[in-house]
Motif scaffolding. Structure first.
Motif, PDB file in Angstrom:
ATOM      1  N   ILE A 171      40.035  45.529  12.909  1.00  0.00           N
ATOM      2  CA  ILE A 171      40.140  46.650  11.959  1.00  0.00           C
ATOM      3  C   ILE A 171      38.765  47.292  11.762  1.00  0.00           C
ATOM      4  N   THR A 172      37.739  46.468  11.634  1.00  0.00           N
ATOM      5  CA  THR A 172      36.370  46.978  11.475  1.00  0.00           C
ATOM      6  C   THR A 172      35.941  47.775  12.710  1.00  0.00           C
ATOM      7  N   LEU A 173      36.204  47.235  13.891  1.00  0.00           N
ATOM      8  CA  LEU A 173      35.858  47.933  15.131  1.00  0.00           C
ATOM      9  C   LEU A 173      36.528  49.301  15.204  1.00  0.00           C
ATOM     10  N   PHE A 174      37.845  49.346  14.969  1.00  0.00           N
ATOM     11  CA  PHE A 174      38.552  50.627  15.049  1.00  0.00           C
ATOM     12  C   PHE A 174      38.157  51.546  13.894  1.00  0.00           C
ATOM     13  N   GLY A 175      37.788  50.972  12.752  1.00  0.00           N
ATOM     14  CA  GLY A 175      37.279  51.784  11.643  1.00  0.00           C
ATOM     15  C   GLY A 175      35.962  52.449  12.009  1.00  0.00           C
ATOM     16  N   LEU A 176      35.089  51.703  12.658  1.00  0.00           N
ATOM     17  CA  LEU A 176      33.820  52.273  13.112  1.00  0.00           C
ATOM     18  C   LEU A 176      34.042  53.351  14.173  1.00  0.00           C
ATOM     19  N   LEU A 177      34.983  53.106  15.074  1.00  0.00           N
ATOM     20  CA  LEU A 177      35.314  54.122  16.083  1.00  0.00           C
ATOM     21  C   LEU A 177      35.885  55.374  15.428  1.00  0.00           C
ATOM     22  N   LEU A 178      36.695  55.195  14.396  1.00  0.00           N
ATOM     23  CA  LEU A 178      37.252  56.330  13.660  1.00  0.00           C
ATOM     24  C   LEU A 178      36.132  57.147  13.016  1.00  0.00           C
ATOM     25  N   ILE A 179      35.247  56.465  12.329  1.00  0.00           N
ATOM     26  CA  ILE A 179      34.117  57.156  11.688  1.00  0.00           C
ATOM     27  C   ILE A 179      33.250  57.849  12.737  1.00  0.00           C
ATOM     28  N   TYR A 180      32.998  57.160  13.837  1.00  0.00           N
ATOM     29  CA  TYR A 180      32.186  57.746  14.906  1.00  0.00           C
ATOM     30  C   TYR A 180      32.844  59.016  15.460  1.00  0.00           C
ATOM     31  N   SER A 181      34.114  58.923  15.851  1.00  0.00           N
ATOM     32  CA  SER A 181      34.786  60.068  16.474  1.00  0.00           C
ATOM     33  C   SER A 181      34.914  61.255  15.526  1.00  0.00           C
ATOM     34  N   VAL A 182      35.294  60.993  14.287  1.00  0.00           N
ATOM     35  CA  VAL A 182      35.602  62.092  13.367  1.00  0.00           C
ATOM     36  C   VAL A 182      34.354  62.668  12.701  1.00  0.00           C
ATOM     37  N   PHE A 183      33.398  61.814  12.326  1.00  0.00           N
ATOM     38  CA  PHE A 183      32.268  62.304  11.539  1.00  0.00           C
ATOM     39  C   PHE A 183      30.943  62.364  12.293  1.00  0.00           C
ATOM     40  N   ILE A 184      30.698  61.420  13.183  1.00  0.00           N
ATOM     41  CA  ILE A 184      29.370  61.309  13.786  1.00  0.00           C
ATOM     42  C   ILE A 184      29.271  61.988  15.149  1.00  0.00           C
ATOM     43  N   GLU A 185      30.212  61.698  16.028  1.00  0.00           N
ATOM     44  CA  GLU A 185      30.122  62.176  17.415  1.00  0.00           C
ATOM     45  C   GLU A 185      29.978  63.686  17.504  1.00  0.00           C
ATOM     46  N   THR A 186      30.838  64.414  16.816  1.00  0.00           N
ATOM     47  CA  THR A 186      30.764  65.877  16.904  1.00  0.00           C
ATOM     48  C   THR A 186      29.480  66.406  16.279  1.00  0.00           C
ATOM     49  N   ALA A 187      29.040  65.783  15.187  1.00  0.00           N
ATOM     50  CA  ALA A 187      27.801  66.236  14.538  1.00  0.00           C
ATOM     51  C   ALA A 187      26.581  65.980  15.419  1.00  0.00           C
ATOM     52  N   LEU A 188      26.573  64.854  16.121  1.00  0.00           N
ATOM     53  CA  LEU A 188      25.412  64.502  16.948  1.00  0.00           C
ATOM     54  C   LEU A 188      25.358  65.262  18.269  1.00  0.00           C
ATOM     55  N   PHE A 189      26.511  65.438  18.899  1.00  0.00           N
ATOM     56  CA  PHE A 189      26.502  65.923  20.279  1.00  0.00           C
ATOM     57  C   PHE A 189      27.035  67.333  20.486  1.00  0.00           C
ATOM     58  N   ALA A 232      26.853  73.821  15.284  1.00  0.00           N
ATOM     59  CA  ALA A 232      27.903  73.699  14.272  1.00  0.00           C
ATOM     60  C   ALA A 232      28.972  74.776  14.492  1.00  0.00           C
ATOM     61  N   GLY A 233      30.224  74.364  14.356  1.00  0.00           N
ATOM     62  CA  GLY A 233      31.323  75.309  14.485  1.00  0.00           C
ATOM     63  C   GLY A 233      31.791  75.542  15.908  1.00  0.00           C
ATOM     64  N   THR A 234      31.185  74.849  16.874  1.00  0.00           N
ATOM     65  CA  THR A 234      31.634  74.996  18.256  1.00  0.00           C
ATOM     66  C   THR A 234      32.531  73.817  18.630  1.00  0.00           C
ATOM     67  N   LEU A 235      33.337  74.037  19.619  1.00  0.00           N
ATOM     68  CA  LEU A 235      34.273  73.020  20.080  1.00  0.00           C
ATOM     69  C   LEU A 235      33.535  71.979  20.907  1.00  0.00           C
ATOM     70  N   PHE A 249      43.042  74.995  14.610  1.00  0.00           N
ATOM     71  CA  PHE A 249      41.978  74.907  15.614  1.00  0.00           C
ATOM     72  C   PHE A 249      41.958  76.076  16.600  1.00  0.00           C
ATOM     73  N   PRO A 250      43.118  76.615  17.015  1.00  0.00           N
ATOM     74  CA  PRO A 250      43.032  77.804  17.871  1.00  0.00           C
ATOM     75  C   PRO A 250      42.343  78.991  17.178  1.00  0.00           C
ATOM     76  N   LYS A 251      42.437  79.050  15.853  1.00  0.00           N
ATOM     77  CA  LYS A 251      41.756  80.118  15.117  1.00  0.00           C
ATOM     78  C   LYS A 251      40.271  79.798  14.902  1.00  0.00           C
ATOM     79  N   LEU A 252      39.956  78.517  14.761  1.00  0.00           N
ATOM     80  CA  LEU A 252      38.569  78.103  14.527  1.00  0.00           C
ATOM     81  C   LEU A 252      37.718  78.144  15.788  1.00  0.00           C
ATOM     82  N   PHE A 253      38.319  77.777  16.909  1.00  0.00           N
ATOM     83  CA  PHE A 253      37.573  77.635  18.157  1.00  0.00           C
ATOM     84  C   PHE A 253      38.167  78.553  19.225  1.00  0.00           C
ATOM     85  N   PRO A 254      37.423  79.560  19.667  1.00  0.00           N
ATOM     86  CA  PRO A 254      37.939  80.519  20.647  1.00  0.00           C
ATOM     87  C   PRO A 254      38.407  79.878  21.960  1.00  0.00           C
ATOM     88  N   THR A 255      37.813  78.762  22.351  1.00  0.00           N
ATOM     89  CA  THR A 255      38.169  78.129  23.629  1.00  0.00           C
ATOM     90  C   THR A 255      39.188  76.994  23.467  1.00  0.00           C
TER      91      THR A 255
END
Length: 180
Positions: free
Chosen positions: A69-87, A91-94, A150-156
């Motif tokens: 549960i902890t592992l998948f919780g960390l993956l959830l936090i990473y995918s939803v909050f960290i990954e997009t912000a870091l990589f 901001a605002g791009t797909l 998301f189609p309205k937020l991200f042109p691609t």
């Protein structure tokens, strides 16, 4: 009755999360900050369950389940909050790399696994129904995001939808996108 209340709390969190996405669409940053609380409200039922109930399983199964549960919780936090912000390039791009290469909604994958493990951990019919209900709330939210927001937020986004599956693609997971 307490499980219905827990579901209502989780549902309210998802409703606020959906409004967060709408605020993002209309560039309402102060409202977006307030509505982002919805993401954390969705966690309240789990905190309550772990504070109130115990697992009927032995220590080895309990420990293994908690670790998963902890592992998948960390993956959830990473995918939803960290990954997009870091990589994400800005901001605002797909963002369509990393975990978003094999699923348009990788957080749903981790969240579903967490719920299956929570249901197993407590081995209780009502908790299992609660977990299924919360998975359904998440699925409804990501469906609305995928089809309407998301189609309205991200042109691609429509191109991204054609190349990346809604939930998962093992082909994209192991080999990357076509043409790579």
């Amino acid at each position: 009755m307490e499980f219905i209340k827990l579901f209502i709390v989780g549902f309210a969190g998802y409703l606020l999360s959906g409004f967060h996405d709408v605020a993002m669409l209309y560039n309402k940053s102060s409202l977006k900050r307030i509505l982002s609380l919805g993401f954390f409200i969705t966690a309240i039922p789990y905190v309550y369950l772990f504070a109130t109930y115990t697992s009927p399983h032995g220590k080895a199964i309990v420990l293994t389940t908690i670790l998963l549960i902890t592992l998948f919780g960390l993956l959830l936090i990473y995918s939803v909050f960290i990954e997009t912000a870091l990589f994400s390039s800005k901001a605002g791009t797909l963002y369509s790399e990393g975990t978003y290469r094999f699923s348009r909604h990788p957080g749903f994958l981790w969240y579903t696994k967490i719920n299956v493990l929570v249901a197993f951990y407590f081995w209780n019919f009502h908790i299992t129904l609660l977990c299924v209900g919360l998975i359904a709330c998440n699925l409804i939210l990501i469906s609305i995001e995928d089809i309407i927001l998301f189609p309205k937020l991200f042109p691609t986004y429509n191109d991204y939808r054609q190349n990346t599956p809604f939930i998962i693609s093992l082909k994209n997971l192991y080999s990357g996108r076509k043409g790579r």
